[in-house]
Design a protein around this motif. Structure first.
Motif, PDB file in Angstrom:
ATOM      1  N   THR A 164       4.169  10.487  66.419  1.00 23.68           N
ATOM      2  CA  THR A 164       4.389  11.248  65.187  1.00 23.68           C
ATOM      3  C   THR A 164       5.186  10.431  64.172  1.00 23.68           C
ATOM      4  N   GLU A 165       5.837   9.352  64.620  1.00 17.82           N
ATOM      5  CA  GLU A 165       6.622   8.517  63.706  1.00 17.82           C
ATOM      6  C   GLU A 165       5.809   7.360  63.141  1.00 17.82           C
ATOM      7  N   TYR A 166       4.689   7.035  63.780  1.00 17.78           N
ATOM      8  CA  TYR A 166       3.782   6.037  63.224  1.00 17.78           C
ATOM      9  C   TYR A 166       2.805   6.738  62.276  1.00 17.78           C
ATOM     10  N   THR A 167       2.379   6.022  61.268  1.00 22.45           N
ATOM     11  CA  THR A 167       1.283   6.538  60.448  1.00 22.45           C
ATOM     12  C   THR A 167      -0.010   5.897  60.929  1.00 22.45           C
ATOM     13  N   VAL A 168      -1.102   6.597  60.743  1.00 21.30           N
ATOM     14  CA  VAL A 168      -2.397   6.058  61.142  1.00 21.30           C
ATOM     15  C   VAL A 168      -2.689   4.766  60.389  1.00 21.30           C
ATOM     16  N   GLY A 169      -2.309   4.730  59.110  1.00 25.37           N
ATOM     17  CA  GLY A 169      -2.532   3.528  58.308  1.00 25.37           C
ATOM     18  C   GLY A 169      -1.771   2.325  58.841  1.00 25.37           C
ATOM     19  N   TYR A 170      -0.542   2.552  59.303  1.00 22.56           N
ATOM     20  CA  TYR A 170       0.249   1.444  59.839  1.00 22.56           C
ATOM     21  C   TYR A 170      -0.373   0.896  61.116  1.00 22.56           C
ATOM     22  N   LEU A 171      -0.775   1.782  62.018  1.00 16.67           N
ATOM     23  CA  LEU A 171      -1.385   1.334  63.274  1.00 16.67           C
ATOM     24  C   LEU A 171      -2.703   0.610  63.026  1.00 16.67           C
ATOM     25  N   ARG A 172      -3.447   1.073  62.028  1.00 20.91           N
ATOM     26  CA  ARG A 172      -4.679   0.367  61.661  1.00 20.91           C
ATOM     27  C   ARG A 172      -4.356  -1.046  61.186  1.00 20.91           C
ATOM     28  N   PHE A 173      -3.309  -1.168  60.375  1.00 22.59           N
ATOM     29  CA  PHE A 173      -2.894  -2.481  59.887  1.00 22.59           C
ATOM     30  C   PHE A 173      -2.519  -3.401  61.044  1.00 22.59           C
ATOM     31  N   VAL A 174      -1.817  -2.860  62.041  1.00 13.57           N
ATOM     32  CA  VAL A 174      -1.369  -3.679  63.168  1.00 13.57           C
ATOM     33  C   VAL A 174      -2.555  -4.206  63.961  1.00 13.57           C
ATOM     34  N   TRP A 175      -3.506  -3.321  64.309  1.00 15.27           N
ATOM     35  CA  TRP A 175      -4.622  -3.829  65.125  1.00 15.27           C
ATOM     36  C   TRP A 175      -5.529  -4.769  64.347  1.00 15.27           C
ATOM     37  N   GLN A 176      -5.647  -4.558  63.039  1.00 14.74           N
ATOM     38  CA  GLN A 176      -6.447  -5.493  62.240  1.00 14.74           C
ATOM     39  C   GLN A 176      -5.764  -6.853  62.135  1.00 14.74           C
ATOM     40  N   LEU A 177      -4.445  -6.843  61.929  1.00 12.83           N
ATOM     41  CA  LEU A 177      -3.693  -8.099  61.869  1.00 12.83           C
ATOM     42  C   LEU A 177      -3.771  -8.836  63.199  1.00 12.83           C
ATOM     43  N   ALA A 178      -3.571  -8.109  64.293  1.00 13.95           N
ATOM     44  CA  ALA A 178      -3.596  -8.738  65.613  1.00 13.95           C
ATOM     45  C   ALA A 178      -4.968  -9.325  65.915  1.00 13.95           C
ATOM     46  N   ALA A 179      -6.021  -8.603  65.576  1.00 10.59           N
ATOM     47  CA  ALA A 179      -7.373  -9.106  65.807  1.00 10.59           C
ATOM     48  C   ALA A 179      -7.609 -10.388  65.005  1.00 10.59           C
ATOM     49  N   SER A 180      -7.131 -10.431  63.783  1.00 16.23           N
ATOM     50  CA  SER A 180      -7.316 -11.611  62.930  1.00 16.23           C
ATOM     51  C   SER A 180      -6.606 -12.831  63.515  1.00 16.23           C
ATOM     52  N   VAL A 181      -5.359 -12.642  63.961  1.00 19.45           N
ATOM     53  CA  VAL A 181      -4.612 -13.782  64.509  1.00 19.45           C
ATOM     54  C   VAL A 181      -5.231 -14.250  65.829  1.00 19.45           C
ATOM     55  N   ALA A 182      -5.684 -13.299  66.663  1.00 22.21           N
ATOM     56  CA  ALA A 182      -6.317 -13.676  67.926  1.00 22.21           C
ATOM     57  C   ALA A 182      -7.566 -14.513  67.671  1.00 22.21           C
ATOM     58  N   VAL A 183      -8.383 -14.099  66.720  1.00 18.90           N
ATOM     59  CA  VAL A 183      -9.598 -14.852  66.383  1.00 18.90           C
ATOM     60  C   VAL A 183      -9.240 -16.226  65.833  1.00 18.90           C
ATOM     61  N   LEU A 184      -8.236 -16.272  64.954  1.00 21.56           N
ATOM     62  CA  LEU A 184      -7.821 -17.550  64.378  1.00 21.56           C
ATOM     63  C   LEU A 184      -7.322 -18.498  65.461  1.00 21.56           C
ATOM     64  N   GLY A 185      -6.487 -17.987  66.377  1.00 20.53           N
ATOM     65  CA  GLY A 185      -5.974 -18.829  67.455  1.00 20.53           C
ATOM     66  C   GLY A 185      -7.089 -19.368  68.328  1.00 20.53           C
ATOM     67  N   TYR A 186      -8.056 -18.513  68.635  1.00 20.74           N
ATOM     68  CA  TYR A 186      -9.173 -18.966  69.478  1.00 20.74           C
ATOM     69  C   TYR A 186     -10.004 -20.016  68.757  1.00 20.74           C
ATOM     70  N   CYS A 187     -10.260 -19.803  67.486  1.00 19.49           N
ATOM     71  CA  CYS A 187     -11.062 -20.768  66.737  1.00 19.49           C
ATOM     72  C   CYS A 187     -10.363 -22.124  66.631  1.00 19.49           C
ATOM     73  N   LEU A 188      -9.051 -22.106  66.463  1.00 15.99           N
ATOM     74  CA  LEU A 188      -8.311 -23.367  66.406  1.00 15.99           C
ATOM     75  C   LEU A 188      -8.388 -24.095  67.744  1.00 15.99           C
ATOM     76  N   TRP A 189      -8.358 -23.335  68.856  1.00 17.69           N
ATOM     77  CA  TRP A 189      -8.539 -23.981  70.161  1.00 17.69           C
ATOM     78  C   TRP A 189      -9.941 -24.583  70.264  1.00 17.69           C
ATOM     79  N   ALA A 190     -10.937 -23.801  69.837  1.00 11.75           N
ATOM     80  CA  ALA A 190     -12.322 -24.246  69.984  1.00 11.75           C
ATOM     81  C   ALA A 190     -12.633 -25.473  69.131  1.00 11.75           C
ATOM     82  N   LEU A 191     -11.977 -25.575  67.978  1.00 14.52           N
ATOM     83  CA  LEU A 191     -12.246 -26.687  67.067  1.00 14.52           C
ATOM     84  C   LEU A 191     -11.366 -27.886  67.336  1.00 14.52           C
TER      85      LEU A 191
END
Length: 342
Positions: free
Chosen positions: A247-274
């Motif tokens: 109840t203390e988190y907003t849906v918008g904030y949690l959406r921001f967190v999972w989108q940010l985390a997904a972006s960094v995870a993809v970036l980290g993997y791509c840097l490893w792959a390249l």
């Protein structure tokens, strides 16, 4: 449970065919429906020890043990998983981490037993339902918490034991207070996943690369925050039926967190792959680079469920979605070929 339906208030005998008569099939007290005394007692006629053991196993959350498969991540990434020594060590680590996780579940359920009894779903947990007495849950949980790190120190390495001890300390702190602290609760759960991924490498003395830690850490945060987001979406307007912190988190904030985390995870993997890494390329195809496609598709596919608010049970999403499973198999194949340099 509804005893009034059995007792009734009839003043005279009823005909055998009437709905409320003892011989009527619709009467709960009829021989057809009641059966023998042993059947009427149901589970109570079973051996008490059997019910207690099943309750302890249920409290240990076998469905969640799939998370501990992450212990193979570091050895697999280093291409050192399939030696006999590695398989034995990883198997031992899996069992020990499962024991530690079970310890946390037992202590958590024992501590929250009173609150769980008032919850529409959690009241069915063995400890809250009285199948596993609270003192027994505490005792078994504490024994596992002491034995698992001790065994790890002898059969694996001191670092493995230290990591298990740190995991237990962090998780017990989470059960007591940290789960009520904004953002910290996300960090603690994410760190638990990261520790699972790290411990296989520590047990085998494998160095952990920065890309491995970044990708695994933010990938875990992606799934954890997507889970919280899904819970918040599904429980909107039902604050009393879920964890209070949502109840203390907003849906918008949690959406921001999972989108940010997904972006960094993809970036980290791509840097490893390249990253060239200074190694000669003898493989037929650039499997490292090609594996980026499968990894990104897997993240995008999982994000569909997160966006819908149906990623509340990550293990169900991973195991039941056929398209995600096929993408995962393709990624594993390409990742394996890249690590083996084929």
């Amino acid at each position: 449970m509804a005893e009034s339906a059995l007792l009734g208030s009839e003043k005279g005998p009823k005909s055998p065919g009437s709905p409320g008569s003892p011989g009527s099939p619709g009467n709960p007290g009829s021989p057809e429906n009641q059966g023998s005394p042993e059947k009427a007692r149901g589970k109570s006629s079973a051996a008490p020890g059997s019910g207690l053991l099943k309750g302890l196993i249920r409290t240990a959350r076998p469905k969640q043990w799939v998370k501990n498969v992450l212990v193979v991540a570091a050895p697999a990434a280093a291409g050192e998983l399939f030696s006999r020594h590695a398989l034995v060590q990883v198997s031992l680590v899996f069992v020990l981490f499962t024991a530690c996780a079970a310890s946390v579940y037992l202590v958590n359920d024992a501590r929250d037993a009173d609150a769980d009894r008032a919850h529409p779903v959690k009241r069915h947990r063995p400890v809250a339902a009285g199948v596993v007495p609270v003192p027994v849950a505490y005792s078994v949980g504490i024994v596992l918490a002491v034995v698992a790190p001790a065994v790890a120190a002898f059969v694996c390495s001191p670092l493995t034991s230290a990591l298990l001890t740190a995991y237990l300390g962090m998780q017990f702190a989470y059960c007591i207070s940290l789960k009520h602290v904004l953002v910290v609760d996300l960090a603690v759960v994410t760190t638990g996943f990261l520790m699972r991924a790290m411990i296989g490498g520590l047990a085998l003395g494998i160095p952990l690369s920065r890309w491995f830690l970044i990708t695994t850490g933010f990938g875990a945060l992606f799934m954890v925050s997507a889970k919280r987001y899904s819970e918040a979406v599904q429980m909107a307007g039902k604050a009393g039926a879920t964890r209070a912190l949502l109840t203390e988190y907003t849906v918008g904030y949690l959406r921001f967190v999972w989108q940010l985390a997904a972006s960094v995870a993809v970036l980290g993997y791509c840097l490893w792959a390249l990253e060239e890494g200074g190694l000669p390329h003898t493989s037929v195809l650039p499997w490292r680079q090609l594996s980026m496609v499968a990894f990104i598709l897997a993240v995008l596919r999982y994000a569909v469920f997160a966006d819908r608010g149906t990623a509340g049970e990550p293990e169900d999403v991973v195991l039941r979605d056929r398209a995600l499973a096929l993408i995962g198999v393709a990624w594993l194949a390409m990742y394996g070929l890249a690590v083996a340099n084929w």
